[in-house]
Design a protein around this motif. Structure first.
Motif, PDB file in Angstrom:
ATOM      1  N   GLU A  36       0.841  -1.189   0.000  1.00  0.00           N
ATOM      2  CA  GLU A  36       0.000   0.000   0.000  1.00  0.00           C
ATOM      3  C   GLU A  36       0.878   1.242   0.000  1.00  0.00           C
ATOM      4  OE1 GLU A  36      -2.185  -0.200   3.665  1.00  0.00           O
ATOM      5  OE2 GLU A  36      -0.488   0.505   4.879  1.00  0.00           O
ATOM      6  N   TRP A  37       0.278   2.368  -0.331  1.00  0.00           N
ATOM      7  CA  TRP A  37       0.989   3.643  -0.226  1.00  0.00           C
ATOM      8  C   TRP A  37       0.301   4.527   0.806  1.00  0.00           C
ATOM      9  CZ3 TRP A  37      -2.201   7.710  -1.095  1.00  0.00           C
ATOM     10  CH2 TRP A  37      -3.263   7.561  -1.977  1.00  0.00           C
ATOM     11  N   HIS A  38       1.083   5.430   1.377  1.00  0.00           N
ATOM     12  CA  HIS A  38       0.543   6.460   2.264  1.00  0.00           C
ATOM     13  C   HIS A  38       1.260   7.758   1.932  1.00  0.00           C
ATOM     14  CE1 HIS A  38      -1.793   7.676   5.810  1.00  0.00           C
ATOM     15  NE2 HIS A  38      -0.816   8.546   6.006  1.00  0.00           N
ATOM     16  N   TRP A  39       0.498   8.836   1.833  1.00  0.00           N
ATOM     17  CA  TRP A  39       1.046  10.129   1.414  1.00  0.00           C
ATOM     18  C   TRP A  39       1.145  11.058   2.616  1.00  0.00           C
ATOM     19  CZ3 TRP A  39      -1.732  14.106  -2.279  1.00  0.00           C
ATOM     20  CH2 TRP A  39      -0.791  15.028  -2.768  1.00  0.00           C
ATOM     21  N   LEU A  40       2.368  11.475   2.947  1.00  0.00           N
ATOM     22  CA  LEU A  40       2.615  12.435   4.014  1.00  0.00           C
ATOM     23  C   LEU A  40       2.890  13.796   3.393  1.00  0.00           C
ATOM     24  CD1 LEU A  40       5.002  10.466   6.443  1.00  0.00           C
ATOM     25  CD2 LEU A  40       2.513  10.690   6.560  1.00  0.00           C
ATOM     26  N   ILE A  41       2.003  14.740   3.640  1.00  0.00           N
ATOM     27  CA  ILE A  41       2.173  16.107   3.145  1.00  0.00           C
ATOM     28  C   ILE A  41       2.571  16.982   4.322  1.00  0.00           C
ATOM     29  CG2 ILE A  41       1.062  18.069   2.015  1.00  0.00           C
ATOM     30  CD1 ILE A  41      -0.989  16.086   0.871  1.00  0.00           C
ATOM     31  N   GLN A  42       3.719  17.640   4.216  1.00  0.00           N
ATOM     32  CA  GLN A  42       4.231  18.496   5.298  1.00  0.00           C
ATOM     33  C   GLN A  42       4.343  19.924   4.784  1.00  0.00           C
ATOM     34  OE1 GLN A  42       5.189  17.371   8.535  1.00  0.00           O
ATOM     35  NE2 GLN A  42       5.505  19.517   9.113  1.00  0.00           N
ATOM     36  N   GLU A  43       3.563  20.818   5.380  1.00  0.00           N
ATOM     37  CA  GLU A  43       3.671  22.221   5.005  1.00  0.00           C
ATOM     38  C   GLU A  43       4.919  22.831   5.630  1.00  0.00           C
ATOM     39  OE1 GLU A  43       1.291  26.507   5.131  1.00  0.00           O
ATOM     40  OE2 GLU A  43       0.313  24.696   5.905  1.00  0.00           O
ATOM     41  N   ASP A  44       5.642  23.577   4.825  1.00  0.00           N
ATOM     42  CA  ASP A  44       6.812  24.313   5.313  1.00  0.00           C
ATOM     43  C   ASP A  44       6.313  25.632   5.896  1.00  0.00           C
ATOM     44  OD1 ASP A  44       9.462  25.130   5.742  1.00  0.00           O
ATOM     45  OD2 ASP A  44       9.562  26.085   3.772  1.00  0.00           O
ATOM     46  N   PRO A  67       8.735  27.009   9.463  1.00  0.00           N
ATOM     47  CA  PRO A  67       9.350  27.097   8.132  1.00  0.00           C
ATOM     48  C   PRO A  67      10.861  26.912   8.199  1.00  0.00           C
ATOM     49  CG  PRO A  67       8.748  29.284   8.923  1.00  0.00           C
ATOM     50  CD  PRO A  67       8.165  28.304   9.897  1.00  0.00           C
ATOM     51  N   GLY A  68      11.393  26.159   7.262  1.00  0.00           N
ATOM     52  CA  GLY A  68      12.831  25.933   7.214  1.00  0.00           C
ATOM     53  C   GLY A  68      13.294  25.487   5.846  1.00  0.00           C
ATOM     54  N   GLY A  69      12.372  25.472   4.884  1.00  0.00           N
ATOM     55  CA  GLY A  69      12.709  25.012   3.548  1.00  0.00           C
ATOM     56  C   GLY A  69      12.221  23.590   3.320  1.00  0.00           C
ATOM     57  N   PRO A  70      12.246  23.149   2.065  1.00  0.00           N
ATOM     58  CA  PRO A  70      11.702  21.823   1.733  1.00  0.00           C
ATOM     59  C   PRO A  70      12.446  20.668   2.385  1.00  0.00           C
ATOM     60  CG  PRO A  70      12.839  22.790  -0.150  1.00  0.00           C
ATOM     61  CD  PRO A  70      12.706  23.871   0.863  1.00  0.00           C
ATOM     62  N   GLY A  71      13.763  20.795   2.570  1.00  0.00           N
ATOM     63  CA  GLY A  71      14.510  19.722   3.209  1.00  0.00           C
ATOM     64  C   GLY A  71      14.078  19.509   4.643  1.00  0.00           C
ATOM     65  N   VAL A  72      13.870  20.603   5.367  1.00  0.00           N
ATOM     66  CA  VAL A  72      13.402  20.519   6.746  1.00  0.00           C
ATOM     67  C   VAL A  72      12.001  19.907   6.786  1.00  0.00           C
ATOM     68  CG1 VAL A  72      12.704  21.871   8.766  1.00  0.00           C
ATOM     69  CG2 VAL A  72      14.845  22.392   7.589  1.00  0.00           C
ATOM     70  N   ALA A  73      11.121  20.355   5.899  1.00  0.00           N
ATOM     71  CA  ALA A  73       9.761  19.829   5.878  1.00  0.00           C
ATOM     72  C   ALA A  73       9.763  18.327   5.599  1.00  0.00           C
ATOM     73  CB  ALA A  73       8.927  20.568   4.835  1.00  0.00           C
ATOM     74  N   ARG A  74      10.535  17.889   4.628  1.00  0.00           N
ATOM     75  CA  ARG A  74      10.576  16.459   4.316  1.00  0.00           C
ATOM     76  C   ARG A  74      11.129  15.655   5.489  1.00  0.00           C
ATOM     77  NH1 ARG A  74      13.588  18.019  -0.324  1.00  0.00           N
ATOM     78  NH2 ARG A  74      12.224  18.735  -1.998  1.00  0.00           N
ATOM     79  N   THR A  75      12.174  16.170   6.124  1.00  0.00           N
ATOM     80  CA  THR A  75      12.784  15.436   7.230  1.00  0.00           C
ATOM     81  C   THR A  75      11.834  15.352   8.419  1.00  0.00           C
ATOM     82  OG1 THR A  75      14.987  16.084   6.472  1.00  0.00           O
ATOM     83  CG2 THR A  75      14.815  15.283   8.729  1.00  0.00           C
ATOM     84  N   LEU A  76      11.050  16.404   8.668  1.00  0.00           N
ATOM     85  CA  LEU A  76      10.024  16.336   9.708  1.00  0.00           C
ATOM     86  C   LEU A  76       8.990  15.269   9.364  1.00  0.00           C
ATOM     87  CD1 LEU A  76       9.386  20.097  10.576  1.00  0.00           C
ATOM     88  CD2 LEU A  76      10.329  18.353  12.105  1.00  0.00           C
ATOM     89  N   ALA A  77       8.587  15.207   8.118  1.00  0.00           N
ATOM     90  CA  ALA A  77       7.620  14.191   7.699  1.00  0.00           C
ATOM     91  C   ALA A  77       8.194  12.793   7.865  1.00  0.00           C
ATOM     92  CB  ALA A  77       7.212  14.429   6.245  1.00  0.00           C
TER      93      ALA A  77
END
Length: 253
Positions: A36-44, A67-77
């Protein structure tokens, strides 16, 4: 084991309007039985402008953060990712049919592979597409090949980091995406290529949207001093990993 592919998307207000297209491309994916897939959306950041575009689907999770940029958002997710694999999908991009199944098949078949990428096409404002020159051959990418190509070709990687599919334990071990204002995904790609073999699929796996608001199209992205600093730290990290001879363990999952 949770047989799940977690798709991680960083989003900010200007790119939120593209989320429905990204969602449609995810829904079109077919995975083998039992997966299965699961989608994690993280707002920066934290705004009221993204949530209206998030689909109402139990397979989709939306979170916000500082806010910290896309890398920070992805790593939080990444803290909430379950299952053995992570697929990155930028908010303004679209997966092509079959890419999740192809990525999964490549890594499930060969435990020495730590990551996979695929051919990418630019999605232009008029709806047409354009390819990138110099794609590698379909098949495995040996360690150090990405860094060598990137260094020899004006900081241009042979594969696109926006198409990455990665073993979650390897991604966590490398600390997620680099703490940079840009090129954080290139930094991850070079680090992955320094410690693990990869895979390239010659079939198109991603449409990379070109539009006026994308971060890579802004003047700040190519400002000389910052660009040089980003390239220096990205290269230094990859070379340090090679120097210390850290290797992805074959068969890890």
């Amino acid at each position: 084991m949770c047989r799940r592919v977690t798709i991680i998307t960083a989003v900010h207000a200007p790119s939120a309007r593209f989320l429905p297209d990204a969602y449609a491309s995810i829904r079109a994916q077919e995975l083998p039985d039992g997966w299965e897939w699961h989608w994690l959306i993280q707002e920066d950041g934290k705004s009221d402008l993204v949530a209206p575009y998030v689909p109402d689907d139990e397979r989709v999770t939306f979170r916000q953060g500082r806010p910290g940029g896309p890398g920070v958002a992805r790593t939080l997710a990444l803290a909430h990712a379950e299952g053995p694999y992570v697929k990155v999908l930028d908010a303004d991009d679209q997966l092509e049919p079959g890419v999740l199944a192809r990525d999964l098949a490549a890594l499930e078949a060969d435990g020495t592979l730590g990551w996979a990428t695929s051919r990418v096409l630019d999605l232009l404002p008029d709806g047409s597409t354009a390819g990138f020159p110099g794609d590698p051959d379909h098949g495995p990418i040996e360690r150090a090949a990405v860094l060598d190509h990137w260094k020899a070709n004006g900081f241009r990687a042979p594969v696109h980091p926006a198409s990455l599919f990665v073993r979650r334990d390897l991604l966590v071990a490398l600390g997620g995406w680099m703490a940079l204002p840009a090129s954080e995904d290139t930094g991850l790609l070079l680090a992955l290529g320094s410690v693990a073999r990869g895979w390239f699929s010659a079939e198109v796996g991603l449409l990379y949207r070109k539009w006026e608001g994308q971060v890579t199209g802004q003047a700040a992205h190519t400002e000389t001093a910052e660009h040089a600093a980003r390239m220096a730290v990205v290269e230094s990290r990859a070379r340090a990993l090679s120097h210390f001879q850290w290797r992805y363990a074959p068969g890890a999952s």
